[in-house]
Scaffold this motif. Structure first.
Motif, PDB file in Angstrom:
ATOM      1  N   UNK A 132      37.065 -10.188  17.555  1.00  0.00           N
ATOM      2  CA  UNK A 132      36.576  -9.137  16.654  1.00  0.00           C
ATOM      3  C   UNK A 132      35.422  -8.365  17.279  1.00  0.00           C
ATOM      4  N   UNK A 133      34.509  -9.096  17.922  1.00  0.00           N
ATOM      5  CA  UNK A 133      33.365  -8.429  18.562  1.00  0.00           C
ATOM      6  C   UNK A 133      33.823  -7.575  19.735  1.00  0.00           C
ATOM      7  N   UNK A 187      34.620  -2.283  22.186  1.00  0.00           N
ATOM      8  CA  UNK A 187      35.442  -1.388  22.996  1.00  0.00           C
ATOM      9  C   UNK A 187      35.976  -0.218  22.187  1.00  0.00           C
ATOM     10  N   UNK A 188      36.365  -0.464  20.947  1.00  0.00           N
ATOM     11  CA  UNK A 188      36.863   0.639  20.117  1.00  0.00           C
ATOM     12  C   UNK A 188      35.738   1.584  19.724  1.00  0.00           C
TER      13      UNK A 188
END
Length: 218
Positions: free
Chosen positions: A85-86, A91-92
């Motif tokens: 999730x992190x 990155x997104x």
């Protein structure tokens, strides 16, 4: 000289990263909390790339991504947060890369170089004592006289120059220049190093049981 912003609250890691970057020819700006980064940007200061921890005091690394991106500073997250999730969030959100601690300094250096090259912020000229390496023209000169190198010798010099004052293993050099599928012997590296020493006069030290280190002054 490319400037790297290092935002890391663990002092030992911060110092280690800065020291490694400095000896390989980068200028560093060290910070230990997120507010320092915001103050730095507010003062109109910039950098060519930022290495950012996520779990920092005052302002965390995720909150720094937008202002750093707005300032045109690419970000590498270097953090203990290894959950998917992190990584996706980082990155997104616009980070160029995401590395999880513990990490290898050589890998970080290679990722930095690739990002600087991709973003057009890498140094085109590298000075190695009295030898000048022109990355854009792919030329090498000494005291204004051109040095003739084979393509492999040039690529080897680039690897050593980008990691100057750091010991590189023969296997690592082989992988970077000849690729993962290379089936030759590490003796290939020795032959090319000997040629570089003869042609350039640079001090490429042999490191017992490891490989080689290009030693240049600051």
């Amino acid at each position: 000289m490319s400037k790297i912003l290092v935002a890391e609250d663990e002092l030992a890691i911060n110092k280690m990263i800065c020291m490694s970057l400095n000896i390989t020819g980068y200028e560093t700006v060290s910070m230990q909390d997120g507010q320092e980064v915001l103050d730095y940007l507010a003062a109109g200061q910039s950098a060519d790339l930022a290495i950012v921890d996520i779990m920092m005091p005052k302002v965390d690394g995720f909150a720094l991504l937008e202002p750093l991106n707005k300032a045109g500073i690419p970000v590498i997250y270097l953090t203990a947060l290894g959950d998917i999730e992190s990584k996706v969030r980082g990155l997104s959100g616009g980070a160029e890369d995401y590395m999880v601690k513990p990490f290898e300094m050589l890998e970080l250096l290679l990722r930095i170089e690739k990002i600087l090259k991709r973003t057009g912020k890498s140094d085109e000229l590298i000075k190695l004592d009295d030898v000048i390496l022109d990355m854009k023209k792919r030329t090498v000169s000494k005291k204004n006289e051109q040095i003739s190198l084979t393509p492999m010798e040039y690529d080897l010099l680039c690897i050593l120059a980008k990691n100057r004052n750091i010991a590189l293993g023969r296997d690592k050099i082989l992988h970077e220049i000849w690729g993962a599928g290379f089936e030759g012997e590490t003796r290939t590296v020795d032959v090319h190093v000997a040629a570089l020493r003869r042609k350039t006069g640079l001090h490429i030290a042999s490191v017992p049981k490891i490989g080689y280190r290009l030693e240049v002054g600051e």
